[in-house]
Design an enzyme around this catalytic site. Structure first.
Site, PDB file in Angstrom:
ATOM      1  CE1 TYR A 150      -4.212  -1.157  -0.483  1.00 12.46           C
ATOM      2  CE2 TYR A 150      -3.456  -2.898   0.983  1.00 12.46           C
ATOM      3  CZ  TYR A 150      -4.379  -2.406   0.071  1.00 12.46           C
ATOM      4  OH  TYR A 150      -5.443  -3.173  -0.309  1.00 12.46           O
ATOM      5  CG  ASN A 210     -10.604   4.996  -9.007  1.00 14.63           C
ATOM      6  OD1 ASN A 210     -10.788   3.798  -9.179  1.00 14.63           O
ATOM      7  ND2 ASN A 210     -10.692   5.879  -9.986  1.00 14.63           N
ATOM      8  CB  VAL A 211      -8.147   3.624  -2.588  1.00 14.27           C
ATOM      9  CG1 VAL A 211      -9.311   2.680  -2.386  1.00 14.27           C
ATOM     10  CG2 VAL A 211      -6.976   2.896  -3.257  1.00 14.27           C
ATOM     11  CG  ASP A 212      -6.657   7.315  -7.498  1.00 15.26           C
ATOM     12  OD1 ASP A 212      -7.419   8.261  -7.213  1.00 15.26           O
ATOM     13  OD2 ASP A 212      -6.754   6.666  -8.561  1.00 15.26           O
ATOM     14  CG  HIS A 230     -13.847  -0.178  -3.462  1.00 12.02           C
ATOM     15  ND1 HIS A 230     -13.549  -0.680  -4.706  1.00 12.02           N
ATOM     16  CD2 HIS A 230     -15.076  -0.684  -3.166  1.00 12.02           C
ATOM     17  CE1 HIS A 230     -14.544  -1.435  -5.143  1.00 12.02           C
ATOM     18  NE2 HIS A 230     -15.492  -1.440  -4.228  1.00 12.02           N
ATOM     19  CB  THR A 236     -15.471   0.329 -13.319  1.00  5.57           C
ATOM     20  OG1 THR A 236     -15.554  -0.807 -12.454  1.00  5.57           O
ATOM     21  CG2 THR A 236     -16.848   0.701 -13.812  1.00  5.57           C
ATOM     22  CB  SER A 237     -13.352  -4.641 -15.045  1.00  3.85           C
ATOM     23  OG  SER A 237     -13.139  -4.820 -13.669  1.00  3.85           O
TER      24      SER A 237
HETATM   25  N1  APR Z   1     -10.374   5.154 -20.027  1.00  3.95           N
HETATM   26  C1  APR Z   1     -11.463   4.395 -19.777  1.00  3.95           C
HETATM   27  N2  APR Z   1     -11.383   3.126 -19.334  1.00  3.95           N
HETATM   28  C2  APR Z   1     -10.166   2.600 -19.136  1.00  3.95           C
HETATM   29  C3  APR Z   1      -8.977   3.337 -19.380  1.00  3.95           C
HETATM   30  C4  APR Z   1      -9.122   4.671 -19.842  1.00  3.95           C
HETATM   31  N3  APR Z   1      -8.072   5.443 -20.128  1.00  3.95           N
HETATM   32  N4  APR Z   1      -7.920   2.541 -19.091  1.00  3.95           N
HETATM   33  C5  APR Z   1      -8.416   1.368 -18.661  1.00  3.95           C
HETATM   34  N5  APR Z   1      -9.772   1.384 -18.703  1.00  3.95           N
HETATM   35  C6  APR Z   1     -10.716   0.348 -18.270  1.00  3.95           C
HETATM   36  C7  APR Z   1     -10.292  -1.074 -18.533  1.00  3.95           C
HETATM   37  O1  APR Z   1     -10.694  -1.489 -19.828  1.00  3.95           O
HETATM   38  C8  APR Z   1     -11.041  -1.827 -17.431  1.00  3.95           C
HETATM   39  O2  APR Z   1     -12.357  -2.191 -17.853  1.00  3.95           O
HETATM   40  O3  APR Z   1     -10.782   0.457 -16.864  1.00  3.95           O
HETATM   41  C9  APR Z   1     -11.185  -0.793 -16.317  1.00  3.95           C
HETATM   42  C10 APR Z   1     -10.327  -1.071 -15.095  1.00  3.95           C
HETATM   43  O4  APR Z   1     -10.784  -2.254 -14.507  1.00  3.95           O
HETATM   44  P1  APR Z   1     -10.168  -2.818 -13.133  1.00  3.95           P
HETATM   45  O5  APR Z   1      -8.668  -2.840 -13.216  1.00  3.95           O
HETATM   46  O6  APR Z   1     -10.870  -4.095 -12.834  1.00  3.95           O
HETATM   47  O7  APR Z   1     -10.537  -1.687 -12.076  1.00  3.95           O
HETATM   48  P2  APR Z   1     -11.895  -1.456 -11.283  1.00  3.95           P
HETATM   49  O8  APR Z   1     -13.086  -1.822 -12.089  1.00  3.95           O
HETATM   50  O9  APR Z   1     -11.822  -0.083 -10.719  1.00  3.95           O
HETATM   51  O10 APR Z   1     -11.746  -2.476 -10.107  1.00  3.95           O
HETATM   52  C11 APR Z   1     -12.738  -2.461  -9.139  1.00  3.95           C
HETATM   53  O11 APR Z   1     -11.724  -4.023  -7.687  1.00  3.95           O
HETATM   54  O12 APR Z   1      -9.515  -4.476  -7.395  1.00  3.95           O
HETATM   55  C12 APR Z   1     -10.666  -4.038  -6.760  1.00  3.95           C
HETATM   56  O13 APR Z   1     -11.129  -2.551  -5.025  1.00  3.95           O
HETATM   57  C13 APR Z   1     -10.445  -2.663  -6.237  1.00  3.95           C
HETATM   58  O14 APR Z   1     -11.554  -0.630  -6.723  1.00  3.95           O
HETATM   59  C14 APR Z   1     -11.071  -1.815  -7.300  1.00  3.95           C
HETATM   60  C15 APR Z   1     -12.206  -2.713  -7.776  1.00  3.95           C
END
Ligand code: APR
Length: 282
Positions: free
Chosen positions: A73, A109-111, A128, A213-214
């Site tokens: 972290y 996002n925690v950033d 989160h 977000t995924s």
């Molecule tokens: N613009 C838009 N989307 C983007 C970009 C960008 N420049 N770059 C990446 N992405 C998309 C990717 O295609 C993906 O679908 O952002 C998404 C990131 O997905 P994850 O890495 O799974 O992040 P997130 O959805 O925030 O994860 C959710 O899971 O790991 C835990 O607690 C953690 O907050 C996090 C949560």
């Protein structure tokens, strides 16, 4: 260039006076240089073993290896501090300025970049948690402590000093503090993570924009489900096809905009601003 149907949707929404909800994930910060969770740089190495965030970001791991989890972290926090908000974050600040108390941000996002960009804590649900606060790992108090002074920047390789370990203890019971982050083996609640407030928002919003977000965690999935069940428009912005984008397209009144948040969000803001200047007072 935004599609005409989307422009029409944004105009109708703006005039409706209804609340707007923006739900963000790691993709919004990718253009600031912060690795996404499920991207290839998300791993952490202990000895010769690589761990994925889903393994290291757990209370289970913290109980066994508190120092290693803190090192991960502290490294992530260093990366965040060395980064700056990008055009996507700034556009979301503009949305808050335009919509005022109609606006709510739900971020995974925690950033800290949304708040550093200028979104208000009052209108932001940090579902989160955040790297900017710590709390007692034993739960001797529910109090949150601002991240303590005296901890330097960390690369992946830097160990904690004895002084840093002391700084990272709870001022009440002397046990380890922990990052104020919702770990993978923990549950949402209202008090720390605004779960009920987010669900209430889903029930009241007139537009949901999901960005970067995924769709792999529970709260965003639930928010999207509720919004779609109410036939409220969903706009999904992502560089890659994903579950929320597909749901938006399938819903009949939603949109999947494939591209980076730093490019598409400013276009949305520009369109809404033009609408306001063409129709003042609406
Ligand atoms: N613009 C838009 N989307 C983007 C970009 C960008 N420049 N770059 C990446 N992405 C998309 C990717 O295609 C993906 O679908 O952002 C998404 C990131 O997905 P994850 O890495 O799974 O992040 P997130 O959805 O925030 O994860 C959710 O899971 O790991 C835990 O607690 C953690 O907050 C996090 C949560």
């Amino acid at each position: 260039m935004l599609p005409d149907q989307l422009k029409h949707c944004l105009n109708t929404f703006y005039d409706s006076g209804l609340p707007i909800t923006v739900l963000t994930g790691a993709g919004v910060s990718a253009e600031s240089g912060i690795p996404t969770f499920r991207g290839k740089e998300g791993y952490w190495q202990i000895g010769s073993t690589n761990y994925q965030p889903q393994e290291i970001g757990t209370f289970h791991m913290f109980r066994r290896q508190p120092e290693e989890v803190w090192k991960w972290y502290l490294f992530r926090r260093t990366v965040c501090h060395q980064s700056s908000p990008n055009a996507g974050h700034m556009a979301i600040v503009e949305l808050e300025k335009i919509f005022g108390d109609r606006f709510t941000l739900i971020t995974q996002n925690v950033d800290g970049l949304h708040l550093r960009a200028g979104n208000s804590l009052e209108r932001s649900y940090l579902v989160h948690g955040t790297l900017e606060y710590v709390r007692c790992s034993k739960g001797c108090t529910r109090e949150l402590f601002p991240f303590p002074d005296g901890i330097g920047d960390k690369s992946r390789e830097t160990d904690l000093t004895e002084e840093e370990k002391r700084i990272l203890t709870c001022p009440y019971c002397g046990d380890w503090t922990r990052p104020h982050i919702l770990w993978f083996d923990e549950y949402y609640d209202e008090d720390y993570y605004r779960f009920e407030s987010s669900m209430k928002q889903a029930l009241e919003t007139g537009l949901l924009i999901t960005i970067g977000t995924s769709g792999a965690t529970t709260l965003p999935v639930r928010v999207v489900e509720v919004v779609l069940s109410r036939e409220v428009p969903l706009i999904d912005i992502n560089i890659a096809p994903n579950v929320f984008g597909r749901s938006a397209e399938k819903s009949g009144n939603g949109f999947f905009l494939q591209g980076s948040s730093g490019t598409i969000l400013p276009e949305i803001v520009q369109h809404i601003s033009l609408r306001i200047s063409d129709h003042p007072g609406t």
